[in-house]
Design an enzyme around this catalytic site. Sequence first.
Site, PDB file in Angstrom:
ATOM      1  N   SER A 146       0.859  -1.196   0.000  1.00 49.94           N
ATOM      2  CA  SER A 146       0.000   0.000   0.000  1.00 49.94           C
ATOM      3  C   SER A 146       0.884   1.231   0.000  1.00 49.94           C
ATOM      4  O   SER A 146       2.068   1.156   0.379  1.00 49.94           O
ATOM      5  CB  SER A 146      -0.868   0.003   1.268  1.00 49.94           C
TER       6      SER A 146
ATOM      7  N   TYR B 112      -1.676  -0.655  10.739  1.00 51.99           N
ATOM      8  CA  TYR B 112      -1.773  -0.934   9.294  1.00 51.99           C
ATOM      9  C   TYR B 112      -0.461  -0.517   8.621  1.00 51.99           C
ATOM     10  O   TYR B 112       0.102  -1.270   7.822  1.00 51.99           O
ATOM     11  CB  TYR B 112      -2.974  -0.185   8.696  1.00 51.99           C
TER      12      TYR B 112
HETATM   13  P1  NDP Z   1     -11.345  -5.985   0.131  1.00 47.34           P
HETATM   14  O1  NDP Z   1     -11.804  -5.836   1.540  1.00 47.34           O
HETATM   15  O2  NDP Z   1     -12.319  -5.780  -0.967  1.00 47.34           O
HETATM   16  O3  NDP Z   1     -10.675  -7.421  -0.070  1.00 47.34           O
HETATM   17  C1  NDP Z   1      -9.972  -8.085   0.938  1.00 47.34           C
HETATM   18  C2  NDP Z   1      -9.902  -9.544   0.553  1.00 47.34           C
HETATM   19  O4  NDP Z   1      -9.121 -10.243   1.535  1.00 47.34           O
HETATM   20  C3  NDP Z   1     -11.264 -10.219   0.499  1.00 47.34           C
HETATM   21  O5  NDP Z   1     -11.333 -10.989  -0.667  1.00 47.34           O
HETATM   22  C4  NDP Z   1     -11.281 -11.092   1.731  1.00 47.34           C
HETATM   23  O6  NDP Z   1     -12.047 -12.254   1.450  1.00 47.34           O
HETATM   24  C5  NDP Z   1      -9.812 -11.450   1.853  1.00 47.34           C
HETATM   25  N1  NDP Z   1      -9.462 -11.868   3.202  1.00 47.34           N
HETATM   26  C6  NDP Z   1      -9.554 -11.149   4.336  1.00 47.34           C
HETATM   27  N2  NDP Z   1      -9.186 -11.888   5.390  1.00 47.34           N
HETATM   28  C7  NDP Z   1      -8.857 -13.116   4.907  1.00 47.34           C
HETATM   29  C8  NDP Z   1      -8.417 -14.305   5.510  1.00 47.34           C
HETATM   30  N3  NDP Z   1      -8.225 -14.406   6.819  1.00 47.34           N
HETATM   31  N4  NDP Z   1      -8.181 -15.380   4.720  1.00 47.34           N
HETATM   32  C9  NDP Z   1      -8.377 -15.300   3.381  1.00 47.34           C
HETATM   33  N5  NDP Z   1      -8.782 -14.176   2.759  1.00 47.34           N
HETATM   34  C10 NDP Z   1      -9.031 -13.103   3.519  1.00 47.34           C
HETATM   35  O7  NDP Z   1     -10.127  -4.971  -0.001  1.00 47.34           O
HETATM   36  P2  NDP Z   1      -9.073  -4.659  -1.179  1.00 47.34           P
HETATM   37  O8  NDP Z   1      -9.379  -5.389  -2.395  1.00 47.34           O
HETATM   38  O9  NDP Z   1      -8.943  -3.199  -1.211  1.00 47.34           O
HETATM   39  O10 NDP Z   1      -7.748  -5.225  -0.485  1.00 47.34           O
HETATM   40  C11 NDP Z   1      -6.816  -6.038  -1.134  1.00 47.34           C
HETATM   41  C12 NDP Z   1      -5.408  -5.613  -0.721  1.00 47.34           C
HETATM   42  O11 NDP Z   1      -5.137  -4.311  -1.214  1.00 47.34           O
HETATM   43  C13 NDP Z   1      -5.188  -5.544   0.791  1.00 47.34           C
HETATM   44  O12 NDP Z   1      -3.941  -6.129   1.107  1.00 47.34           O
HETATM   45  C14 NDP Z   1      -5.154  -4.049   1.068  1.00 47.34           C
HETATM   46  O13 NDP Z   1      -4.413  -3.745   2.208  1.00 47.34           O
HETATM   47  C15 NDP Z   1      -4.531  -3.532  -0.207  1.00 47.34           C
HETATM   48  N6  NDP Z   1      -4.757  -2.125  -0.491  1.00 47.34           N
HETATM   49  C16 NDP Z   1      -6.023  -1.632  -0.721  1.00 47.34           C
HETATM   50  C17 NDP Z   1      -6.200  -0.279  -0.948  1.00 47.34           C
HETATM   51  C18 NDP Z   1      -7.554   0.314  -1.132  1.00 47.34           C
HETATM   52  O14 NDP Z   1      -7.659   1.550  -1.152  1.00 47.34           O
HETATM   53  N7  NDP Z   1      -8.611  -0.466  -1.284  1.00 47.34           N
HETATM   54  C19 NDP Z   1      -5.066   0.647  -1.014  1.00 47.34           C
HETATM   55  C20 NDP Z   1      -3.793   0.024  -0.788  1.00 47.34           C
HETATM   56  C21 NDP Z   1      -3.664  -1.299  -0.547  1.00 47.34           C
HETATM   57  P3  NDP Z   1     -12.995 -13.039   2.493  1.00 47.34           P
HETATM   58  O15 NDP Z   1     -13.598 -12.008   3.404  1.00 47.34           O
HETATM   59  O16 NDP Z   1     -13.972 -13.721   1.604  1.00 47.34           O
HETATM   60  O17 NDP Z   1     -12.082 -13.991   3.169  1.00 47.34           O
END
Ligand code: NDP
Length: 253
Positions: free
Chosen positions: A149, A162
Amino acid sequence: MTSPLAGTVALVTGASSGIGYATARALAAQGASVVLVARRQDRLDALAAKIQAVGGSALTVLADITDRAQSEAAVQAAVVRFGRLDILVNNAGLMLLGPIVGADPEEWERMIAINQKGLLYMTNAALPHLLAAAEDGPRRVADIVNISSIAGRVAWANYGVYNMTKFGVNGFTESLRQEITKKHVRVGVLEPGGVDTELGSHNSGMMRDSIDAFYESTEVLQAEDIADGVVYMVSRPRHAAISELWIMPTDQA
Ligand code: NDP
């Protein structure tokens, strides 16, 4: 014309929403067989059906990556189904914001468990297969892309833990890159700014208000913008490694 990722197998964590969802679709569109890992089966099944409907190949694996055994089983399922693993996208993550003073340490533990431990478990389980793919796979190169990020580059008040998890991801990525790059496993970090996903929705109170205000006042990125970046990183020629890619909304200073 052959698709750039034809014959490869890519595993994406957090494929049930946001960046992971878009990335899995984009990798499949480039010819990769994709392994979709997350905890929400219905979302994974819907994505797999979409990919299969256009001729792609997808396997869903229900796993909580904070559990080491489940991470190892997810990688194993990929290799049993497709016989190999060429690309790992460590994307699953959680962002819970708030002051350190008076915080609930349980929230810190959840972020560390997903953003760091889960990434480590998946990497550890995948590495033998990635090293094998780099040695004798069709591309003779393999890839790990860690979704960090902007919060892995810059720290802000209320982002403390974070920030810590994402700064850690950046450090680990560079260390592992140096360790294995000569074996042709490319290890890179992708650092998005604000992206329109569910990430902020797990917050409440003042932090949720400030996240919502940011999203209302900023033309943020779409998950597909980040998926494009991942595809770019993993489809370079064997001799070129993108070690770091920082993608920001033009509208975010
Ligand atoms: P979302 O919340 O849409 O997606 C997060 C994903 O992580 C979901 O698919 C969730 O699936 C999965 N997840 C969470 N916990 C677990 C677990 N214990 N085991 C398996 N899967 C898990 O957020 P984003 O798409 O934005 O996030 C994706 C990445 O991008 C993250 O690492 C985030 O930090 C990073 N990021 C995002 C930004 C933004 O502005 N959105 C900016 C910078 C970085 P499920 O709940 O089905 O398990």
